[in-house]
Design an enzyme around this catalytic site. Sequence first.
Site, PDB file in Angstrom:
ATOM      1  N   ASP A  23      -0.466   6.082  -6.835  1.00 21.84           N
ATOM      2  CA  ASP A  23      -1.440   7.173  -6.706  1.00 21.84           C
ATOM      3  C   ASP A  23      -1.074   8.241  -7.734  1.00 21.84           C
ATOM      4  O   ASP A  23      -0.073   8.947  -7.568  1.00 21.84           O
ATOM      5  CB  ASP A  23      -1.411   7.760  -5.297  1.00 21.84           C
ATOM      6  CG  ASP A  23      -2.038   6.828  -4.280  1.00 21.84           C
ATOM      7  OD1 ASP A  23      -2.555   5.787  -4.694  1.00 21.84           O
ATOM      8  OD2 ASP A  23      -2.001   7.137  -3.074  1.00 21.84           O
ATOM      9  N   GLU A  82      -4.495   4.207  -8.662  1.00 24.34           N
ATOM     10  CA  GLU A  82      -5.498   5.096  -8.084  1.00 24.34           C
ATOM     11  C   GLU A  82      -5.415   6.390  -8.885  1.00 24.34           C
ATOM     12  O   GLU A  82      -4.490   7.184  -8.711  1.00 24.34           O
ATOM     13  CB  GLU A  82      -5.235   5.331  -6.595  1.00 24.34           C
ATOM     14  CG  GLU A  82      -6.341   6.117  -5.919  1.00 24.34           C
ATOM     15  CD  GLU A  82      -6.141   6.226  -4.422  1.00 24.34           C
ATOM     16  OE1 GLU A  82      -6.358   7.339  -3.894  1.00 24.34           O
ATOM     17  OE2 GLU A  82      -5.749   5.230  -3.791  1.00 24.34           O
ATOM     18  N   GLU A 111       1.158  -0.168  -5.592  1.00 26.29           N
ATOM     19  CA  GLU A 111       0.154   0.877  -5.772  1.00 26.29           C
ATOM     20  C   GLU A 111       0.780   2.141  -6.334  1.00 26.29           C
ATOM     21  O   GLU A 111       1.883   2.534  -5.933  1.00 26.29           O
ATOM     22  CB  GLU A 111      -0.535   1.196  -4.445  1.00 26.29           C
ATOM     23  CG  GLU A 111      -1.664   2.204  -4.593  1.00 26.29           C
ATOM     24  CD  GLU A 111      -2.352   2.511  -3.280  1.00 26.29           C
ATOM     25  OE1 GLU A 111      -3.544   2.868  -3.309  1.00 26.29           O
ATOM     26  OE2 GLU A 111      -1.699   2.410  -2.224  1.00 26.29           O
ATOM     27  N   HIS A 167       0.851  -1.184   0.000  1.00 27.02           N
ATOM     28  CA  HIS A 167       0.000   0.000   0.000  1.00 27.02           C
ATOM     29  C   HIS A 167       0.890   1.238   0.000  1.00 27.02           C
ATOM     30  O   HIS A 167       1.914   1.281   0.682  1.00 27.02           O
ATOM     31  CB  HIS A 167      -0.888   0.001   1.252  1.00 27.02           C
ATOM     32  CG  HIS A 167      -1.752   1.221   1.392  1.00 27.02           C
ATOM     33  ND1 HIS A 167      -2.765   1.517   0.503  1.00 27.02           N
ATOM     34  CD2 HIS A 167      -1.748   2.224   2.305  1.00 27.02           C
ATOM     35  CE1 HIS A 167      -3.358   2.639   0.875  1.00 27.02           C
ATOM     36  NE2 HIS A 167      -2.763   3.094   1.956  1.00 27.02           N
ATOM     37  N   ASN A 168       0.512   2.264  -0.777  1.00 24.41           N
ATOM     38  CA  ASN A 168       1.329   3.483  -0.878  1.00 24.41           C
ATOM     39  C   ASN A 168       2.802   3.121  -1.101  1.00 24.41           C
ATOM     40  O   ASN A 168       3.695   3.590  -0.403  1.00 24.41           O
ATOM     41  CB  ASN A 168       1.188   4.338   0.383  1.00 24.41           C
ATOM     42  CG  ASN A 168      -0.180   4.990   0.498  1.00 24.41           C
ATOM     43  OD1 ASN A 168      -0.962   4.983  -0.454  1.00 24.41           O
ATOM     44  ND2 ASN A 168      -0.482   5.538   1.659  1.00 24.41           N
ATOM     45  N   HIS A 205       1.213  11.038  -2.483  1.00 26.86           N
ATOM     46  CA  HIS A 205       0.018  10.886  -1.662  1.00 26.86           C
ATOM     47  C   HIS A 205      -0.727  12.214  -1.646  1.00 26.86           C
ATOM     48  O   HIS A 205      -0.282  13.173  -1.024  1.00 26.86           O
ATOM     49  CB  HIS A 205       0.406  10.457  -0.242  1.00 26.86           C
ATOM     50  CG  HIS A 205      -0.731   9.870   0.540  1.00 26.86           C
ATOM     51  ND1 HIS A 205      -1.318  10.512   1.590  1.00 26.86           N
ATOM     52  CD2 HIS A 205      -1.398   8.699   0.388  1.00 26.86           C
ATOM     53  CE1 HIS A 205      -2.300   9.759   2.077  1.00 26.86           C
ATOM     54  NE2 HIS A 205      -2.360   8.653   1.369  1.00 26.86           N
ATOM     55  N   ASP A 214      19.072  -9.290  29.133  1.00 24.62           N
ATOM     56  CA  ASP A 214      18.428 -10.313  29.960  1.00 24.62           C
ATOM     57  C   ASP A 214      17.361 -10.971  29.087  1.00 24.62           C
ATOM     58  O   ASP A 214      16.183 -10.597  29.142  1.00 24.62           O
ATOM     59  CB  ASP A 214      17.784  -9.691  31.202  1.00 24.62           C
ATOM     60  CG  ASP A 214      18.777  -8.892  32.035  1.00 24.62           C
ATOM     61  OD1 ASP A 214      19.948  -9.291  32.076  1.00 24.62           O
ATOM     62  OD2 ASP A 214      18.375  -7.869  32.621  1.00 24.62           O
TER      63      ASP A 214
END
Length: 922
Positions: free
Chosen positions: A506, A553, A504, A474-475, A519, A818
């Site tokens: 955009d 997109e 993807e 995604h993106n 984006h 630890d």
Amino acid sequence: MELHNPDPTQTSTCDPVPPGTWIPTCDLDPRFPPRTQTSPSTQTAIQDLHPKPEIQTLTQDMNPLQNMDPHPVPELQPTSCSGSQSLPALPSTPHAELEEPPPFPTPLGSAQGPVSIPARLCPPPRRHPSVSTLSSGMGAWSWHRCKAAPSPASVPVPIPAGTAAPAPVSPGISGFSPAAAATGAEPCRLGRRGDARVSIGSRGVLQDARGRATRRGSTSIVPPHPARVPAVSVTHIERVREGRQSEGLRKHGAAFPERHCFTLAFKGRRKNLDLAARGEEDARHWVQGLTKLMGRLQAMSQMEKLDHWIHGVLQRADRNKDNKMSFREVKSMLRMLNIDMDDVYASKLFKECDHSGNERLEGRELEEFCRRLLRRPELEELFGRYSGEDRVLSAEELQDFLRDQGEDSSLCQARTIIRTYELNEKAKRQDLMMLDGFMMYLLSAAGDILNQEHTKVHQDMSQPLSHYFISSSHNTYLTRNQIGGTSSTEAYVRALRAGCRCVELDCWEGSEGEPVVYHGHTLTSKILFRDVIESIRDSAFEKSPYPVILSLENHCGLEQQATMARHMKAILGDRLLTQPLQGQDPHDLPSPELKEKILVKGKKLPELWQQPQGVTSLLDPEEEEEEEEEEEEEGKVEERSPRRSLQSLQEIKPLQAKDASQVSPELSALVVYCQAVPFPGLAQALRHPQPCQMSSFSERKARKLIKEAGPALVRYNARQLSRVYPLGLKMNSANYNPQEMWNAGCQLVALNFQTPGYEMDLNAGRFLPNGRCGYVLKPPCLRSPPGEGSRRLALHIRVITAQQLPKLNRDKGSSVVDPLVRVEIHGIPADCAKQQTHHKLNNGFNPRWEETLRFQVRVPELALVRFVVEDYDSTSCNDFVGQFTLPLPSMRQGYRHIHLLSKDGASLSPATLFVHVRCKSL
């Protein structure tokens, strides 16, 4: 004159070296002679196998640079499962014919030119330099002065626009990150030499880790400043790219010939290092040499990696570089090894190994001390359990062990294992295995917890795409968060090389008629759509030949949509699928056997509309849903904070055309099998299935569907593709748990690959089998529901020991972890569980638990098992140390080693867990 002699009994020589010549070397540490192929001392009744016990040295008889000569070595095959070609052989030019070694390349964006170093490439002074020079600073190239140092020379070089003017520099190399090319380079180290790390300042000057001049003989180079900078290690390099195959070189490397350029691409999230050599041949030498080193490192066994790791620690602990270790230096070394050993016991062990009585350990004494530290009592006990009193494992006794492991226990297989892993030639000839050979076997891939048959494609790949889980991003263009992060074509390269098969894009209106990817409604940077497609073309099928899906997109107008279509057709060529497959129903989904093809997911015009005037308003279902969710979330925020006005992300208006809601015929024609449509509802979709139509769901909507109609969603996903993506308002690009989506049969469960965390660990584990090709066949219950019920399993995991866990707080020398181990089961809700061991105080080197964790698994076909090591903290959250995740069906039973990974998926070698796994049907 003699050339480099391949005979190990001969000493290599070369021509007398003229004054001022600099020679690349890879020196042996006098404390560590080459490894002999004899077994260490073991108590046995078979005296003729080892009449005199010997202590095995900590180095390996292997030189990564020795084949830079006319004598070729066998080609190395890459260990990855991608089916890559064998590594290229190094040039066969004799040393005497080389006028000078490949000079250090020039990093683009730095204020310096190609370095001119008059030199003659000579063979190493000894034939078997230790690979331990590659331990902490793998691949450390160092230079020593023969007679007289050359005078520094300033060489002008073309500098990209906007950078500083060239300045005189000393011979050297400096690195930079592509994002910083316009403002200058961040300095970096090239490698290490002993504990003095050779570093490269921003003005191209060598310095050591303490900011002092690097000295060899009487030669010194003064550093510009004493700043500490990150190291460049061959172990960190994922790939060497030739030419302008990086975003930085495409933007800033036009002034350099393409064949002079190459890029070091690193594992994890580290930025690339772009370099330009002085000539084409020099660049080829660098690329081939680094590739050869990387291949040798990949081919190393776990024992060899352990030797190199301990050698690197010894080098750092020897503060005065006298090749001797005082008790104080030994204590410092123990802390580096993550051991908080009692002073009384440490002193006793030190004195037992100090045979010379001079309160210094050197040579064989130091080897004996390290060998005692590296003992594996649990493996010795296991070996003794099957070998009996004579402490030698016969082929028949090895059969018993293999039978208990659940493996092929034939006599032929037992003899094959002995001949492969036993070090003692006499024992090998008699079909006997000593303790060292047994340890080599358990530390090899044969003793790994992952079924090695699953490291290659082993599943049926002829079923429709809807029957597979498909690794999805995604993106994909983002390198950080989705609000103000950087967009980069390198993010696509990394995702595709990680096995991602659905990326993807955009797409928004750009200037000068060129669409951009970023984006929208945010401050993220923009990259050209054309550059993204070029990067996808170059990287799509490097790691997997199976089809890649471009999830578009689209926010562009008709004109730039047509431009997008032209770019994809021109750049991708025949790889772009533009027509349904011949001989197959065009309404049925193809199988992944559609190799090296790229599919476009997007909106599509009805088939009758072919003319440009036939455009229509088709809302992007994913975009529409994201906007609705953003408005809903913003309303909730305003209700919670009525007095505080928050700037809406919608106020940051991207450049969007008025006709962006329409689709152009040119772009529509490229959508063949993955038509994006609004979700019609489960009832209608099940009544009238359309396999070539797919819908996208936000994680919220997917959870709602699973809760309200889970079985119906499973039936839907058996016929059609569905894509799930994270909520749009997660400003830090956080991920969701992908397991719940896989449980419902969703194929394209898209995650933010740039955000590490347990979610990406699960994703890496899900796609670990089947050769990491990005496609994993869904279990039968998800392909043809309701299907048969699964067999319940009782899973018992005994956590025995851990080895060489990484030190978390390196700045605090006294800090020791630890550790505790947590085992998590991720599957259907009824199977999800976690249990953990107690923590062990102050021991990250060889903690031992011997604790058994028990689970019941109802649907093992869907279950993932995650092993997590943490540093216990009583006052705050535990610190992450390492993890490894794999599907339960790919996990082997018996005594197994688990090789731990870091947060970003990089190897933490030689850190391992040793466990015993037992599964039983209920």
